[in-house]
Design a protein around this motif. Structure first.
Motif, PDB file in Angstrom:
ATOM      1  N   ILE A   1       0.850  -1.204   0.000  1.00  0.00           N
ATOM      2  CA  ILE A   1       0.000   0.000   0.000  1.00  0.00           C
ATOM      3  C   ILE A   1       0.880   1.247   0.000  1.00  0.00           C
ATOM      4  O   ILE A   1       0.672   2.180  -0.780  1.00  0.00           O
ATOM      5  CB  ILE A   1      -0.940  -0.005   1.241  1.00  0.00           C
ATOM      6  N   THR A   2       1.872   1.251   0.872  1.00  0.00           N
ATOM      7  CA  THR A   2       2.755   2.419   0.985  1.00  0.00           C
ATOM      8  C   THR A   2       3.529   2.651  -0.313  1.00  0.00           C
ATOM      9  O   THR A   2       3.733   3.790  -0.732  1.00  0.00           O
ATOM     10  CB  THR A   2       3.760   2.211   2.138  1.00  0.00           C
TER      11      THR A   2
ATOM     12  N   GLN B   1      -6.306  -0.476   9.834  1.00  0.00           N
ATOM     13  CA  GLN B   1      -4.991   0.121   9.552  1.00  0.00           C
ATOM     14  C   GLN B   1      -4.837   0.423   8.058  1.00  0.00           C
ATOM     15  O   GLN B   1      -4.388   1.502   7.674  1.00  0.00           O
ATOM     16  CB  GLN B   1      -3.913  -0.857   9.991  1.00  0.00           C
TER      17      GLN B   1
ATOM     18  N   LYS C   1      -6.874   3.420   7.226  1.00  0.00           N
ATOM     19  CA  LYS C   1      -6.220   4.654   7.679  1.00  0.00           C
ATOM     20  C   LYS C   1      -5.111   5.062   6.710  1.00  0.00           C
ATOM     21  O   LYS C   1      -4.879   6.248   6.459  1.00  0.00           O
ATOM     22  CB  LYS C   1      -5.646   4.434   9.074  1.00  0.00           C
ATOM     23  N   GLN C   2      -4.447   4.076   6.137  1.00  0.00           N
ATOM     24  CA  GLN C   2      -3.364   4.345   5.180  1.00  0.00           C
ATOM     25  C   GLN C   2      -3.884   4.858   3.840  1.00  0.00           C
ATOM     26  O   GLN C   2      -3.099   5.200   2.967  1.00  0.00           O
ATOM     27  CB  GLN C   2      -2.562   3.071   4.914  1.00  0.00           C
ATOM     28  N   GLY C   3      -5.197   4.839   3.671  1.00  0.00           N
ATOM     29  CA  GLY C   3      -5.775   5.224   2.381  1.00  0.00           C
ATOM     30  C   GLY C   3      -5.575   4.152   1.335  1.00  0.00           C
ATOM     31  O   GLY C   3      -5.565   4.432   0.129  1.00  0.00           O
ATOM     32  N   GLY C   4      -5.444   2.911   1.780  1.00  0.00           N
ATOM     33  CA  GLY C   4      -5.121   1.829   0.854  1.00  0.00           C
ATOM     34  C   GLY C   4      -6.302   1.048   0.322  1.00  0.00           C
ATOM     35  O   GLY C   4      -6.136   0.210  -0.564  1.00  0.00           O
TER      36      GLY C   4
ATOM     37  N   ASN D   1      -6.817   1.017  15.729  1.00  0.00           N
ATOM     38  CA  ASN D   1      -5.778   0.441  16.601  1.00  0.00           C
ATOM     39  C   ASN D   1      -6.025  -1.020  16.942  1.00  0.00           C
ATOM     40  O   ASN D   1      -5.639  -1.500  18.015  1.00  0.00           O
ATOM     41  CB  ASN D   1      -5.646   1.236  17.911  1.00  0.00           C
TER      42      ASN D   1
ATOM     43  N   PHE E   1       2.429   8.187   9.928  1.00  0.00           N
ATOM     44  CA  PHE E   1       2.119   6.798   9.580  1.00  0.00           C
ATOM     45  C   PHE E   1       2.263   6.641   8.078  1.00  0.00           C
ATOM     46  O   PHE E   1       2.173   7.596   7.328  1.00  0.00           O
ATOM     47  CB  PHE E   1       0.722   6.383  10.055  1.00  0.00           C
ATOM     48  N   PHE E   2       2.501   5.410   7.662  1.00  0.00           N
ATOM     49  CA  PHE E   2       2.689   5.146   6.230  1.00  0.00           C
ATOM     50  C   PHE E   2       1.341   5.222   5.524  1.00  0.00           C
ATOM     51  O   PHE E   2       0.350   4.698   6.026  1.00  0.00           O
ATOM     52  CB  PHE E   2       3.309   3.770   6.013  1.00  0.00           C
ATOM     53  N   ALA E   3       1.331   5.867   4.368  1.00  0.00           N
ATOM     54  CA  ALA E   3       0.077   6.013   3.631  1.00  0.00           C
ATOM     55  C   ALA E   3       0.302   5.715   2.159  1.00  0.00           C
ATOM     56  O   ALA E   3       1.432   5.759   1.664  1.00  0.00           O
ATOM     57  CB  ALA E   3      -0.460   7.426   3.798  1.00  0.00           C
ATOM     58  N   ALA E   4      -0.822   5.430   1.492  1.00  0.00           N
ATOM     59  CA  ALA E   4      -0.754   5.150   0.059  1.00  0.00           C
ATOM     60  C   ALA E   4      -0.356   6.428  -0.685  1.00  0.00           C
ATOM     61  O   ALA E   4      -0.726   7.520  -0.261  1.00  0.00           O
ATOM     62  CB  ALA E   4      -2.105   4.663  -0.432  1.00  0.00           C
ATOM     63  N   PRO E   5       0.374   6.286  -1.797  1.00  0.00           N
ATOM     64  CA  PRO E   5       0.711   7.480  -2.580  1.00  0.00           C
ATOM     65  C   PRO E   5      -0.567   8.214  -3.005  1.00  0.00           C
ATOM     66  O   PRO E   5      -1.521   7.577  -3.453  1.00  0.00           O
ATOM     67  CB  PRO E   5       1.435   6.912  -3.804  1.00  0.00           C
TER      68      PRO E   5
ATOM     69  N   ALA F   1      -2.695   9.592  -1.061  1.00  0.00           N
ATOM     70  CA  ALA F   1      -3.664   9.694   0.024  1.00  0.00           C
ATOM     71  C   ALA F   1      -3.430  11.006   0.773  1.00  0.00           C
ATOM     72  O   ALA F   1      -2.285  11.359   1.048  1.00  0.00           O
ATOM     73  CB  ALA F   1      -3.514   8.515   0.980  1.00  0.00           C
TER      74      ALA F   1
ATOM     75  N   VAL G   1      -3.218  12.835   3.848  1.00  0.00           N
ATOM     76  CA  VAL G   1      -3.137  12.583   5.287  1.00  0.00           C
ATOM     77  C   VAL G   1      -2.362  13.709   5.954  1.00  0.00           C
ATOM     78  O   VAL G   1      -1.526  14.348   5.319  1.00  0.00           O
ATOM     79  CB  VAL G   1      -2.426  11.228   5.592  1.00  0.00           C
TER      80      VAL G   1
ATOM     81  N   GLN H   1       1.927  -2.637  14.343  1.00  0.00           N
ATOM     82  CA  GLN H   1       0.828  -1.807  14.834  1.00  0.00           C
ATOM     83  C   GLN H   1       0.663  -0.502  14.062  1.00  0.00           C
ATOM     84  O   GLN H   1      -0.200   0.308  14.397  1.00  0.00           O
ATOM     85  CB  GLN H   1       1.029  -1.528  16.331  1.00  0.00           C
TER      86      GLN H   1
END
Lengths: 422, 298
Positions: free
Chosen positions: A88-89, A107, A110-113, A381, B47-51, B53, B55, B265
């Motif tokens: 995702i990242t 999670q 939240k990552q927008g994935g 979480n 936090f890690f996010a999708a390209p 996105a 945030v 986490q």
């Protein structure tokens, strides 16, 4: 020299700024939702699921030459969740992953994935059980796909060696009495051997199934609060504490399969294990115990589900959605059930595939149980919450270094705080 | 004469600059950049996010450090790694020096012994952990030999013994590498010094203490620093041997907690704060060690 150092500093600062901005772009989501074309999918690396996945993809590709699906097993990593999180990242996740853990959905979201799915199809296919998979914003970011309702498997040969022909494992007292008899007779070194290790997910295979059964289907967190520091939670924890204190279960990590090896007489697993046990253990299966010995038809358990999610890196989401529906159609779910023995999360499972369950009566119990499964709570979480619970459980129940009630109370306070965080 | 920009950039020795450039780039890419990025993350709600996105990652000052330092699991992990280093580093130095000295002597099967000590180092931890579990579980070989003297609870599930057992395992596994360093250093100790010591009536032990030990001091400094740095990065062994840092976190290391918080986490900001504290701790420890172990050299 000063100039060289300065240039390096500028380059580093520029890199940091680029990372901090989270640049890149996924393109127009609205256009992607309707776009059709080739897509990529990942499925798990379980041999039976791979076989099913290959035939499903072949069946789709045979009819859709312009929307080819390229499929592969999920890349190897420490866990599927970490691999998916990294993809995702990096922005290179496939369109669909048929191995998405419900615990990680909050999670990934939240990552927008993740891409929200059509609620009507999800609810039509899965019925009431779908509600557990809804995210706090009211949308579905996962399609409830298949479950492995966990139950108690027992080794008939070990039980016979201990002089037990008709095991009674409905109540905690019966379960403990049977366990003591097995260990005292030396038919097996341990009665049962759930993994005593510290990973966040291990509680899904010791505490949680029994908690679901004891509470009639309560999740670890409900309405924004931890539920486990209750009388039911204490009873379940104390039951396991007794097993560890009396050395009926082991505190030590086991490298093989204790049930297959005959080191343990019982195991808490789902129907996926049946293929593993074939020819290695003569097993029987019963629902997990409750303190009062509830009838089997009222027993809930942990679902051990894996779901399908659509990932935001997908450009041809129109095709992805069609493939998702195709792969979870009545026909493909039937093929999945036949190939893997795992339960598609469909309403009326037992009647929809009545022929299969008539021919495979071993699986009938699991089909009945599949309608009464409890999922991990879909809350922010989620994994931190499970690790918090596991730490407290490990300290008190497995190693007896803290009072069980105090440990559950302490964990509940921390979990209440975690649930409030976004 | 005033030099141009390129000339100034390349310095007084352009060829030398050209030679070191690949290493500088490598260092910047795999060390300076990640370290800088980790420091950046540790001061933000990251936090890690999708390209693509959208945030927010606001600056939060020392919040992540406060979270880390007020977490008993993190504090315990740092304490655990200190216990590890106190056992592992001296044991590594003593055993590797003694064994290297023995392997440097003209003994039969010398090559066989050298390979035998080196094999655990190149074998994957995952493979040898199984053997150690077999040795140190409650029904293992060690407890069978010890009989009634065997600890209860057993080694790896005993709060007091889990970390020392991990430390001994790591010492054994890495010994081959450090023996090699000492073997190389021993080649530089002049034979004349041993002959002079013998002439003065020194026995083997005195000769070892007065010639070998000072003669390999630079290698000892290196061994101490390397053992400290690799020990502080302890992860695989507690993860595999003690099921993720058990019992009750008694063998959890900072890197294991960093992995849990940062990767599992999804809180890389908190994980980074742990990492930064670990780097600072290791640097301080290395400075102290260098001051004591490497004083004569400097």
């Amino acid at each position: 020299m000063r100039l060289q150092a300065g240039l390096l500093a500028i380059a580093l600062a520029g890199s940091l700024a680029a990372c901090g901005s989270g640049g890149g772009g996924a393109g127009d989501a609205g256009a992607a939702a309707k776009a059709r074309g080739p897509i990529k999918i990942w499925y798990s690396n379980n041999a039976e699921e791979v076989a099913w996945g290959k035939q499903m993809v072949a069946a789709w590709n045979a009819q859709h030459a312009d929307q080819k699906v390229t499929a592969q097993e999920i890349p190897t990593g420490k866990s599927s969740e970490e691999v998916i999180g990294a993809a995702i990242t990096a922005g290179n996740a496939p369109c669909l992953i048929f191995n998405t853990s419900p615990a990680s959905v909050s999670q990934f979201q939240k990552q927008g994935g993740l891409v929200p799915l059509d609620a009507s199809y999800v609810e039509e296919r899965s019925g009431d059980v779908a509600q557990q998979y809804k995210s706090p914003d009211g949308k579905y970011y996962q399609l409830p796909w298949k479950s492995n309702p966990v139950m108690i498997f027992y080794n008939k040969k070990i039980f016979a060696k201990a002089g037990i022909s008709n095991p009674s494992l409905r109540t905690y007292d019966e379960f403990l009495a049977t366990s003591r008899k097995i260990v005292a007779s030396k038919a097996a070194k341990f009665a049962i051997y759930p993994a005593p290790s510290n990973e966040f997910f291990q509680s899904w295979f010791d505490f949680y199934p029994l908690y679901a059964a004891e509470t009639g289907g309560k999740q670890l967190v409900a309405d924004g609060k931890a539920t486990f520091a209750s009388d039911e939670g204490r009873k379940v924890a104390q039951f396991w504490r007794t097993l560890y204190a009396e050395k009926l279960a082991s505190q030590e990590k086991y490298t093989g399969d204790a049930f297959v090896d005959g080191t343990a007489a019982m195991a808490v697993v789902g129907p996926w294990a049946i293929a593993t046990y074939k020819g290695k253990a003569d097993w029987g299966v019963v629902p997990v115990p409750t303190s009062s010995g509830k009838p089997a038809a009222e027993i809930h358990t942990f679902s051990d589900a894996k779901n399908v999610a659509m990932y935001s890196a997908c450009q041809n989401r129109g095709t992805a959605w069609d493939v998702l529906k195709f792969a979870t159609s009545k026909e493909q779910d039937g093929k999945f059930l036949a190939a893997t023995g795992q339960m598609p999360l469909r309403k009326d499972l037992a009647t929809t595939y009545a022929d299969y369950f008539t021919k495979n009566p071993d699986y009938k119990l699991f089909a009945d149980q599949a309608s009464r499964t409890v999922e991990v709570p879909n809350v922010p979480n989620s994994i931190t919450i499970w690790q918090t619970f596991r730490d407290a459980y490990s300290k008190s129940v497995i190693f007896g270094q803290q009072d069980v009630g105090a440990a559950l109370d302490g964990a509940a306070q921390k979990v209440d705080q975690l649930v409030k965080q976004s | 004469m005033r030099r141009g920009l390129i000339g100034r950039l390349l310095g007084a020795h352009p060829v030398g600059t050209a030679f070191v450039t690949p290493y500088v780039v490598f260092l910047a890419a795999v060390f300076a950049y990640p370290l800088g990025f980790a420091v950046y993350m540790s001061f933000h709600d990251y936090f890690f996010a999708a390209p693509g996105a959208v945030v927010e990652r606001p600056f939060v000052g020392f919040d992540n450090y406060v979270t880390v330092l007020s977490d008993p699991a993190v504090r315990r992990a740092f304490g655990n790694v200190l216990i590890f280093l106190v056992i592992n580093v001296p044991l590594t130095v003593v055993l590797s020096l003694v064994l290297a000295n023995a392997l440097n002597a003209a003994i039969r099967w010398r090559t066989f012994f050298r390979v035998s000590y080196y094999v655990p180092y190149v074998t994957a931890s995952v493979a040898v952990v199984g053997v150690w579990l077999f040795l140190f579980n409650s029904n293992g070989l060690v407890n069978s030999v010890l009989g009634p003297l065997a600890p209860d609870p057993s080694w790896l599930v005993n709060s007091g013994l889990a970390m020392p057992t991990v430390a001994i395992y790591v010492t054994w596994k890495q010994l081959g590498f450090f023996i090699l360093l000492y073997l190389a250093a021993l080649q530089n100790v002049s034979r004349d010094l041993y002959e002079a010591a013998a002439m003065d009536g020194a026995g083997r032990w005195k000769s070892f203490l007065n010639v070998t030990v000072p003669g390999v001091r630079p290698a000892t400094t290196l061994v101490v620093l390397l053992a400290t740095v690799t020990g502080a990065n302890l992860f695989t062994e507690p993860y595999l041997l003690t099921g993720g840092g058990g019992p009750d976190g008694a063998s959890a290391s900072p890197v294991l907690i960093m992995y849990q918080r940062g990767i599992e986490q999804g809180n890389p900001d908190v994980g980074s704060a742990i990492g930064v504290l670990l780097v600072i701790g290791v640097l301080l420890l290395a400075l102290i060690e260098r001051r004591f172990v490497g004083k004569e050299e400097s």
